[in-house]
Design a protein around this motif. Structure first.
Motif, PDB file in Angstrom:
ATOM      1  N   GLU A   1      -7.987   5.310 -16.669  1.00 39.23           N
ATOM      2  CA  GLU A   1      -7.984   6.494 -17.529  1.00 39.23           C
ATOM      3  C   GLU A   1      -6.634   7.199 -17.515  1.00 39.23           C
ATOM      4  O   GLU A   1      -6.162   7.659 -18.547  1.00 39.23           O
ATOM      5  CB  GLU A   1      -9.072   7.485 -17.083  1.00 39.23           C
TER       6      GLU A   1
ATOM      7  N   ASN B   1      -4.351   7.953 -20.751  1.00 40.13           N
ATOM      8  CA  ASN B   1      -3.911   9.308 -21.110  1.00 40.13           C
ATOM      9  C   ASN B   1      -2.418   9.326 -21.414  1.00 40.13           C
ATOM     10  O   ASN B   1      -1.973  10.026 -22.324  1.00 40.13           O
ATOM     11  CB  ASN B   1      -4.245  10.303 -19.996  1.00 40.13           C
TER      12      ASN B   1
ATOM     13  N   ALA C   1     -11.740  11.971 -26.322  1.00 39.07           N
ATOM     14  CA  ALA C   1     -10.549  11.211 -26.741  1.00 39.07           C
ATOM     15  C   ALA C   1     -10.590  10.934 -28.238  1.00 39.07           C
ATOM     16  O   ALA C   1      -9.582  11.098 -28.941  1.00 39.07           O
ATOM     17  CB  ALA C   1     -10.460   9.900 -25.954  1.00 39.07           C
TER      18      ALA C   1
END
Length: 199
Positions: A71, A75, A139
């Motif tokens: 993750e 990002n 997201a």
């Protein structure tokens, strides 16, 4: 049972996570025993149970760590100045590569491992799956707000992304030799479809 300092506890915990991961990669969740883990770590069974109530709990914590690393890289990807097509292409390919190049995540994507975790740790797995779904929706909302994705129900787009990722489970049936081509074509078609909808 010996008393451990905070430093020793942290060392044992890290040892369990690192060595447990190697053993799970080698044998899988079902075939790994707690005896193998404690032997590798050089600790007593009672010590293991001070940290984890089962091998499934240890496996689950390793899985969380792996997903968090993935993750954090994703990002960073979202912060790059890429076109919609480049961003989606990078997202799908990174997601595939992070599983294909990570033997622990490969194992966790196998149905028997996942199903066992759901049976043994229903509450934790339910929370984990919900948290992942919420992360995905956030997201997708961010990508819709910046114009990368079409305005749609974010759950549908998350579902499309998850469906594409399940290709990993069918690599053998598709055929190792043509899987990379099939994967690239499906990613290309999905991206084209999403961007066509946006326009």
């Amino acid at each position: 049972m010996p008393k451990f300092t905070d430093y020793e506890k942290e060392q044992i915990r890290q040892d369990l996570l690192v060595k447990g991961r190697k053993i799970f990669i080698k044998y899988g969740l079902v075939k790994t025993s707690i005896d193998e883990i404690i032997h590798e770590c050089g600790i007593a069974k009672g010590t293991f149970y001070k940290f984890f109530s089962s091998k499934e709990e240890l496996y689950f914590e390793i899985l969380i760590n792996e997903v968090e690393v993935r993750e954090s890289v994703l990002n960073e990807l979202f912060r790059e100045n890429l076109s919609s097509k480049e961003l989606l292409n990078s997202f799908f390919h990174f997601s595939f590569d992070s599983v294909e190049k990570n033997p622990f995540l490969q194992r966790s994507f196998q149905n028997d491992e996942h199903e066992r975790l759901i049976r043994k740790l229903p509450t934790q797995m339910s929370e984990f799956n919900q948290k992942n779904a919420v992360r995905g929706i956030h997201a997708v909302n961010a990508l819709m707000n910046q114009g990368t994705l079409p305005k749609d129900d974010p759950r549908i787009i998350v579902g499309i992304m998850q469906a594409v990722m399940t290709l990993c489970l069918h690599k053998k049936e598709i055929g190792d030799d043509i899987f990379p081509i099939v994967k690239d074509k499906i990613i290309e078609f999905v991206i084209e479809g999403l961007l066509k909808e946006k326009n």
